[in-house]
Design a protein around this motif. Sequence first.
Motif, PDB file in Angstrom:
ATOM      1  N   ASP A 126       0.850  -1.192   0.000  1.00  0.00           N
ATOM      2  CA  ASP A 126       0.000   0.000   0.000  1.00  0.00           C
ATOM      3  C   ASP A 126       0.887   1.244   0.000  1.00  0.00           C
ATOM      4  O   ASP A 126       1.268   1.748   1.049  1.00  0.00           O
ATOM      5  CB  ASP A 126      -0.907  -0.014   1.238  1.00  0.00           C
ATOM      6  N   THR A 128       0.344   4.223  -0.306  1.00  0.00           N
ATOM      7  CA  THR A 128      -0.175   5.407   0.400  1.00  0.00           C
ATOM      8  C   THR A 128       0.315   5.464   1.841  1.00  0.00           C
ATOM      9  O   THR A 128       0.145   6.481   2.513  1.00  0.00           O
ATOM     10  CB  THR A 128      -1.709   5.435   0.379  1.00  0.00           C
ATOM     11  N   CYS A 132       4.709   6.586   6.867  1.00  0.00           N
ATOM     12  CA  CYS A 132       4.087   6.130   8.122  1.00  0.00           C
ATOM     13  C   CYS A 132       4.898   5.025   8.789  1.00  0.00           C
ATOM     14  O   CYS A 132       4.366   4.293   9.627  1.00  0.00           O
ATOM     15  CB  CYS A 132       2.668   5.620   7.853  1.00  0.00           C
ATOM     16  N   ARG A 199     -10.277  11.716   6.486  1.00  0.00           N
ATOM     17  CA  ARG A 199      -9.742  10.474   5.937  1.00  0.00           C
ATOM     18  C   ARG A 199      -9.036   9.641   6.996  1.00  0.00           C
ATOM     19  O   ARG A 199      -9.247   8.435   7.089  1.00  0.00           O
ATOM     20  CB  ARG A 199      -8.776  10.798   4.802  1.00  0.00           C
ATOM     21  N   ASP A 200      -8.141  10.254   7.767  1.00  0.00           N
ATOM     22  CA  ASP A 200      -7.328   9.474   8.689  1.00  0.00           C
ATOM     23  C   ASP A 200      -6.830  10.353   9.820  1.00  0.00           C
ATOM     24  O   ASP A 200      -7.091  11.564   9.843  1.00  0.00           O
ATOM     25  CB  ASP A 200      -6.176   8.778   7.967  1.00  0.00           C
ATOM     26  N   ARG A 203      -1.670  10.056  10.315  1.00  0.00           N
ATOM     27  CA  ARG A 203      -0.930   9.324   9.301  1.00  0.00           C
ATOM     28  C   ARG A 203      -0.012  10.316   8.591  1.00  0.00           C
ATOM     29  O   ARG A 203      -0.459  11.138   7.804  1.00  0.00           O
ATOM     30  CB  ARG A 203      -1.865   8.663   8.296  1.00  0.00           C
ATOM     31  N   ARG A 205       1.649  10.689   6.058  1.00  0.00           N
ATOM     32  CA  ARG A 205       1.880  10.231   4.688  1.00  0.00           C
ATOM     33  C   ARG A 205       2.684  11.273   3.903  1.00  0.00           C
ATOM     34  O   ARG A 205       2.472  12.472   4.045  1.00  0.00           O
ATOM     35  CB  ARG A 205       0.555   9.982   3.977  1.00  0.00           C
ATOM     36  N   ASN A 207       2.456  11.164   0.615  1.00  0.00           N
ATOM     37  CA  ASN A 207       1.655  11.341  -0.599  1.00  0.00           C
ATOM     38  C   ASN A 207       0.178  11.463  -0.245  1.00  0.00           C
ATOM     39  O   ASN A 207      -0.601  10.516  -0.421  1.00  0.00           O
ATOM     40  CB  ASN A 207       1.863  10.153  -1.548  1.00  0.00           C
ATOM     41  N   PRO A 208      -0.247  12.611   0.293  1.00  0.00           N
ATOM     42  CA  PRO A 208      -1.671  12.769   0.634  1.00  0.00           C
ATOM     43  C   PRO A 208      -2.534  12.789  -0.620  1.00  0.00           C
ATOM     44  O   PRO A 208      -2.058  13.062  -1.728  1.00  0.00           O
ATOM     45  CB  PRO A 208      -1.701  14.116   1.363  1.00  0.00           C
ATOM     46  N   ASN A 209      -3.819  12.510  -0.456  1.00  0.00           N
ATOM     47  CA  ASN A 209      -4.758  12.516  -1.569  1.00  0.00           C
ATOM     48  C   ASN A 209      -5.008  13.933  -2.072  1.00  0.00           C
ATOM     49  O   ASN A 209      -4.828  14.916  -1.354  1.00  0.00           O
ATOM     50  CB  ASN A 209      -6.104  11.911  -1.142  1.00  0.00           C
ATOM     51  N   GLU A 210      -5.461  13.993  -3.318  1.00  0.00           N
ATOM     52  CA  GLU A 210      -5.799  15.298  -3.900  1.00  0.00           C
ATOM     53  C   GLU A 210      -7.005  15.914  -3.210  1.00  0.00           C
ATOM     54  O   GLU A 210      -7.104  17.124  -3.080  1.00  0.00           O
ATOM     55  CB  GLU A 210      -6.069  15.150  -5.403  1.00  0.00           C
ATOM     56  N   GLU A 212      -8.975  15.593   0.249  1.00  0.00           N
ATOM     57  CA  GLU A 212      -9.088  14.965   1.560  1.00  0.00           C
ATOM     58  C   GLU A 212      -9.002  16.005   2.667  1.00  0.00           C
ATOM     59  O   GLU A 212      -8.520  17.127   2.459  1.00  0.00           O
ATOM     60  CB  GLU A 212      -7.980  13.939   1.771  1.00  0.00           C
TER      61      GLU A 212
END
Length: 557
Positions: A126, A128, A132, A199-200, A203, A205, A207-210, A212
Motif C-alpha cells: 500500500d 499510500t 508512516c 480520511r485518517d 498518518r 503520509r 503522498n496525501p490525496n488530492e 481529503e
Amino acid sequence: MKIRHFLRGLAIAYWMLSITPCNAVDTIVINNNPWKVDTLEHYQVGPGVMYTKFQITRSTALRTLYVLETDMTNPYNKIEEWQSQGEVGTFQLLTDAHQQMSYANHRPIGSVNCNFWCGTPNIEVDPTLAGCEGQCLSGTARNGWLIGEPMFNWNRGYPGDDPKQSVGFVMITKEKRAFIEDMWYDGYMTIQGSHHAIRDCNRTRTNPNEDEIALFNEYIGSKSTRSTDGIEVVFQPDEWNINEDMHCTVVSVNNHGGTRIQSGQGVLQGRGSGQTFLQPLQVGDTFCIHLDIFSQSDSIRPHITQMMTGNALVMKHGQLMPRNTTEGYCNMDYPRAMFATNETGDRFWMMISEKPGMKTAELCAILQVMGATYAAGADGGGSAQMNLFGQIQNPTTENTPRRLPNSMFVVSTAPDSEDAGKMEFLSPLTSIPAYASYTPTLRAWTAEGAFISHDYKKHTLSCEPETLGTISADGLTFTANPVNASGLLVATYGSTRAETPIEIKDGQVRIILDSIVLGNRDYEIEVEAIAGNISLPMSPKALNWSVLDETNAPCSV
C-alpha cells in the motif's frame, strides 16, 4: 516446587479472582486431547488482578503460558493503551514504558504488546502508507484520544472471512467494559450543517490525496505537521473523544503546514475538496468533529477510551472464527499475544504463549475454559512479551526484548500505601524442630488490593499459645521451645492478621562446620536443628557446651 491444578469447565470466570483456586483439576482438553496442567505461579498482583504462569504438557510437547486477568468491576484498576514515547512511529521497551506510566496513585501492574506496525512490506503493498513507518497499523486510541483510525483494507480478505467481522479490535469503553469486535471508521466534520469526511488520523503520509481532510493531534509528538499546499486549521476541542461530538474552536489558519501541535490541540489539513470545505473557517469560528468507529455486524458504537488492533477476531460469542484455520499466521505454533473478554465485558484477559507457542485455536480453547467468549490475536514472534512489575516474564525469541510501538497496561489506581490490608505466608513451614529459628516470608497487599511486596517486613509475629516459642526483638523471627506441641504462628500489622498452623517436633542437632581455621577472630558455632526433612538454624546458646581441647583455639561457652 510445582503445584498441579487447573479449574473445571464453566466455573472459570472466577478462577483467577481468588488467591487459592477452587475445584482444581489437573488436565485441560484442547482439540479433544487432554493436556496436563502445572500451575507454576498464581497470585493477586493488584486490585482485582490475578497473574498466573502455567505449563501444559502432552507426551513430549510442553507449552508455557502467562495470563493477567482483570476484574473490570473493581473500582481500583484501569486498562490503558500506551503509545510508545507518546508519539506515533516510535518504539519503546515495555519496561521503560512501565516506568513512564508510574506516578502517584497510578501504578502499572503489567502489560502486553499490541499492534502490528507499518514497515517496508506494508508500504510495498500500500504505497499510500509511505511516510508512516513505525506507526501502528489500524485503530489505536488512548484515554479517548484517537491515535490512528481503523484502516479499511488492512488484514482483511482472507478465505472464509466475513467482511464484517474478521479483524480483532480490542477496546475498553467509557463504562469500563472490555469489547472485542471488528470495527470500521467513518470520521467526519460538520460546518453549519455541511459534512466532509476526515480520511485518517496522525498518518504522516508523504503522498496525501488530492481531495481529503486529514486529522492530526498531539500524538504526532515532537514532529511538526507535514507541509501542505492546501490549508491547515489549528483548533481546540472541548474534549477529545470517540463516537461523540467534539465541539471545536479555530485557533489559527495557514496554508503552509509545518505546525508544532500544542498540548490538547488538533490540526485539520485540507487539499482539493477538503481545502474548499475548510476555506471559510476563521479564528474563533466553531465546528464539530465526529470520529465514528462502529461494528458493521451489529451497528454498535461503543464509547471507546482505549483501543488496539490485533490480527484476527478469532472467537466471538464463544465460537471459533474462520481465521483460526484459514490464515497461516494463526494456524501455526508461534509465540503469541492474545486478548480476551466475556459476554458482559467485565473480565479481561491478556495472555502470552512462550516460544515455540501455539495456534490461535488452541489458545482459544484455553481461554474458553477460563470463561472468555471473545478473543483477538495480536503481534507475536519476537514482539510477544508480558511485563509484570517492570520485568519481562517470558523468555523472548531474541537475545534482548524487542522495542514496541504500543502496549496494553493494567494499572492500579488505589491510593499509594505501604500499610498492609491483607497478608499471607509464602510457602509456610508446618513442622518446626525444637530450638529452631524460623523467619517466615509474607506477601502483602493494601486494603484496596494493591500489591505491596513479596517480602513484607512491617508485621510482628506472635504464637498461639505463647508456650510454643519466643519472638525476636524485631518481631520477625520465631524460635521454637523444646516442647512437642502445635498451634498457630500469627503475623499482625495493625488490624490485619495472617496465620499458619505449626507443630513443634523433637529433632536432631547438627554442627554445620565441624572444623574451621579462624585466625585471630571470634566465631559463633553454627548449628541447625533437624526434624524429618526440615532443617533450620538454631542459636548455639540453646545448647550446653563443654570444651574438651583448647589447644588450637580458646573457647568460651
